[in-house]
Design a protein around this motif. Structure first.
Motif, PDB file in Angstrom:
ATOM      1  N   UNK A 168       0.830  -1.205   0.000  1.00 38.36           N
ATOM      2  CA  UNK A 168       0.000   0.000   0.000  1.00 38.36           C
ATOM      3  C   UNK A 168       0.868   1.259   0.000  1.00 38.36           C
ATOM      4  N   UNK A 169       0.362   2.282  -0.655  1.00 38.53           N
ATOM      5  CA  UNK A 169       1.072   3.556  -0.756  1.00 38.53           C
ATOM      6  C   UNK A 169       0.499   4.537   0.256  1.00 38.53           C
ATOM      7  N   UNK A 170       1.360   5.373   0.798  1.00 38.24           N
ATOM      8  CA  UNK A 170       0.924   6.406   1.722  1.00 38.24           C
ATOM      9  C   UNK A 170       1.690   7.689   1.493  1.00 38.24           C
ATOM     10  N   UNK A 171       1.511   8.636   2.402  1.00 37.18           N
ATOM     11  CA  UNK A 171       2.165   9.937   2.309  1.00 37.18           C
ATOM     12  C   UNK A 171       3.141  10.077   3.475  1.00 37.18           C
ATOM     13  N   UNK A 172       4.401  10.317   3.155  1.00 35.91           N
ATOM     14  CA  UNK A 172       5.418  10.532   4.178  1.00 35.91           C
ATOM     15  C   UNK A 172       5.602  12.027   4.382  1.00 35.91           C
ATOM     16  N   UNK A 173       5.730  12.404   5.654  1.00 38.13           N
ATOM     17  CA  UNK A 173       5.876  13.831   5.981  1.00 38.13           C
ATOM     18  C   UNK A 173       6.677  13.975   7.264  1.00 38.13           C
ATOM     19  N   UNK A 186      -5.664  12.181   1.283  1.00 41.80           N
ATOM     20  CA  UNK A 186      -5.898  12.077  -0.155  1.00 41.80           C
ATOM     21  C   UNK A 186      -4.867  12.924  -0.898  1.00 41.80           C
ATOM     22  N   UNK A 187      -4.770  12.693  -2.203  1.00 44.46           N
ATOM     23  CA  UNK A 187      -3.830  13.485  -2.993  1.00 44.46           C
ATOM     24  C   UNK A 187      -4.286  14.948  -3.062  1.00 44.46           C
ATOM     25  N   UNK A 188      -5.597  15.160  -2.995  1.00 44.00           N
ATOM     26  CA  UNK A 188      -6.101  16.538  -2.954  1.00 44.00           C
ATOM     27  C   UNK A 188      -5.626  17.248  -1.687  1.00 44.00           C
ATOM     28  N   UNK A 212      -2.137  10.382  -9.855  1.00 44.13           N
ATOM     29  CA  UNK A 212      -2.125  11.837 -10.017  1.00 44.13           C
ATOM     30  C   UNK A 212      -3.132  12.291 -11.077  1.00 44.13           C
ATOM     31  N   UNK A 213      -3.191  11.568 -12.174  1.00 44.67           N
ATOM     32  CA  UNK A 213      -4.115  11.919 -13.262  1.00 44.67           C
ATOM     33  C   UNK A 213      -5.557  11.821 -12.789  1.00 44.67           C
ATOM     34  N   UNK A 214      -5.829  10.849 -11.906  1.00 46.79           N
ATOM     35  CA  UNK A 214      -7.187  10.653 -11.436  1.00 46.79           C
ATOM     36  C   UNK A 214      -7.669  11.724 -10.477  1.00 46.79           C
ATOM     37  N   UNK A 215      -6.792  12.594 -10.023  1.00 45.54           N
ATOM     38  CA  UNK A 215      -7.179  13.613  -9.056  1.00 45.54           C
ATOM     39  C   UNK A 215      -7.971  14.735  -9.697  1.00 45.54           C
ATOM     40  N   UNK A 216      -7.792  14.962 -10.965  1.00 45.60           N
ATOM     41  CA  UNK A 216      -8.476  16.067 -11.658  1.00 45.60           C
ATOM     42  C   UNK A 216      -7.487  17.171 -11.931  1.00 45.60           C
ATOM     43  N   UNK A 239      11.269  19.405   3.541  1.00 44.91           N
ATOM     44  CA  UNK A 239      11.273  20.037   2.217  1.00 44.91           C
ATOM     45  C   UNK A 239      10.004  19.739   1.428  1.00 44.91           C
ATOM     46  N   UNK A 240       9.246  18.723   1.833  1.00 48.88           N
ATOM     47  CA  UNK A 240       8.036  18.395   1.097  1.00 48.88           C
ATOM     48  C   UNK A 240       7.468  17.058   1.518  1.00 48.88           C
ATOM     49  N   UNK A 241       6.406  16.649   0.832  1.00 45.01           N
ATOM     50  CA  UNK A 241       5.741  15.373   1.069  1.00 45.01           C
ATOM     51  C   UNK A 241       6.178  14.377  -0.004  1.00 45.01           C
ATOM     52  N   UNK A 242       6.203  13.100   0.349  1.00 41.54           N
ATOM     53  CA  UNK A 242       6.584  12.053  -0.590  1.00 41.54           C
ATOM     54  C   UNK A 242       5.527  10.961  -0.587  1.00 41.54           C
ATOM     55  N   UNK A 243       5.083  10.566  -1.766  1.00 44.71           N
ATOM     56  CA  UNK A 243       4.229   9.389  -1.894  1.00 44.71           C
ATOM     57  C   UNK A 243       5.137   8.172  -1.930  1.00 44.71           C
ATOM     58  N   UNK A 244       5.012   7.313  -0.934  1.00 42.97           N
ATOM     59  CA  UNK A 244       5.881   6.150  -0.859  1.00 42.97           C
ATOM     60  C   UNK A 244       5.229   5.097   0.028  1.00 42.97           C
ATOM     61  N   UNK A 245       5.926   4.014   0.279  1.00 40.39           N
ATOM     62  CA  UNK A 245       5.421   2.957   1.152  1.00 40.39           C
ATOM     63  C   UNK A 245       6.067   3.071   2.520  1.00 40.39           C
ATOM     64  N   UNK A 246       5.387   2.559   3.532  1.00 38.96           N
ATOM     65  CA  UNK A 246       5.989   2.546   4.870  1.00 38.96           C
ATOM     66  C   UNK A 246       7.222   1.649   4.888  1.00 38.96           C
TER      67      UNK A 246
END
Length: 307
Positions: A168-173, A186-188, A212-216, A239-246
């Motif tokens: 599963x993919x998540x957001x790292x911060x 969500x990506x939004x 990303x394309x599915x976000x609109x 420096x930012x957020x990363x979409x990645x796996x745990x």
């Protein structure tokens, strides 16, 4: 690797091709340059074709030479397999096993598994190659690596999938980020913040682009890189957020420098981590032993990171 089944001439051609120089090849093989040059010349006379293009700065394979080198490399792989099988017949738990794995796996899971294997099977030696998925898949398909663990390539690839785990993919911060308070992101939600993406030559980027394309209104990354270690450092520094796996953040999560929140869209988008071998290969005993260990590691990953 040198094997007793290979003739000296095969070693000469292989070493000159790798070094691009008769002198350096001679130094490596502890033989005179003239002896190597004479043997290669005799081989070229037998083939009726030049194997090397003599250049001011060294030797470069011709098309005919490349064919000869590929034949030698294939013989080398077959010889190593034959020796391993002979050792099996003698009842020896010995062998040499090569493994290709993603950088993420090379920092935690792979060292742990190899340490355990070395304790239980001290006669087995290992070669661990860390690379991207495309390189690992190619090396397994070409017979240069015994076992691959990376993102599933899909499509018609000459590999046998032994275990596939949907990660599963998540957001790292960075710890303390505003989105860290949410249980699901969500990506939004990510759109107002700077995003860091893997570079476009990485297989993981393909999935991220589909999400990303599915976000609109798609998210534009502020930094792109092919280095997972750099992405982790950038997240730690805020420096930012990363979409990645745990799975990619085990060390950082353990010390609390980074938090990871499940991505809402990952309910329909997971990335398959694949354990595989070449499809037409009869696996030596040593390789089978290592495959069994990594199947257990994949089961453990499934329990921890499938989301």
């Amino acid at each position: 690797m040198r094997t007793i089944l290979m003739s000296p001439l095969m070693h000469y051609v292989r070493e000159v091709a790798l070094e691009g120089s008769i002198r350096r090849a001679a130094d490596n093989l502890h033989i005179s340059p003239s002896a190597i040059a004479r043997q290669i010349q005799q081989l070229e006379e037998q083939f009726g074709a030049a194997l090397f293009e003599r250049q001011p700065r060294g030797m470069r394979l011709t098309e005919a030479g490349q064919i000869v080198l590929e034949t030698i490399q294939q013989f080398e792989r077959n010889a190593a397999s034959a020796l391993s099988h002979v050792e099996e017949l003698r009842g020896l738990k010995r062998g040499r096993v090569s493994i290709g794995a993603l950088q993420t796996l090379g920092e935690d899971i792979l060292p742990r598994a190899l340490t355990d294997l070395r304790e239980r099977y001290p006669g087995i030696c290992f070669n661990a190659y860390i690379g991207n998925s495309s390189d690992i898949i190619r090396k397994v398909a070409d017979g240069d690596i015994d076992i691959g663990v990376c993102w599933d390539p899909g499509g018609a690839v000459p590999i046998e999938r032994l275990r596939v785990v949907p990660i599963a993919i998540g957001v790292a911060m960075q710890s303390g980020h505003a989105l860290a308070e949410k249980d699901l992101v969500s990506l939004r939600d990510c759109a107002p913040y700077p995003m860091i993406f893997p570079s476009r030559d990485m297989m993981f980027r393909t999935l991220i682009d589909r999400i990303n394309v599915g976000v609109g209104s798609s998210v534009t990354p502020v930094i792109e890189t092919n280095s997972m270690s750099m992405m982790r450092r950038l997240v730690r520094d805020g420096a930012g957020l990363v979409l990645t796996t745990s799975m990619s953040l085990l060390g950082d999560l353990a010390v609390g420098k980074v938090v990871h929140r499940p991505l809402l869209e990952s309910a329909v988008h997971t990335f398959p981590l694949c354990l595989f071998v070449r499809s037409d290969r009869d696996l030596p005993l040593a390789v089978k032993i290592v495959v069994e260990q990594f199947t257990l590691e994949m089961d453990s990953l499934a329990a921890q990171h499938c989301g």
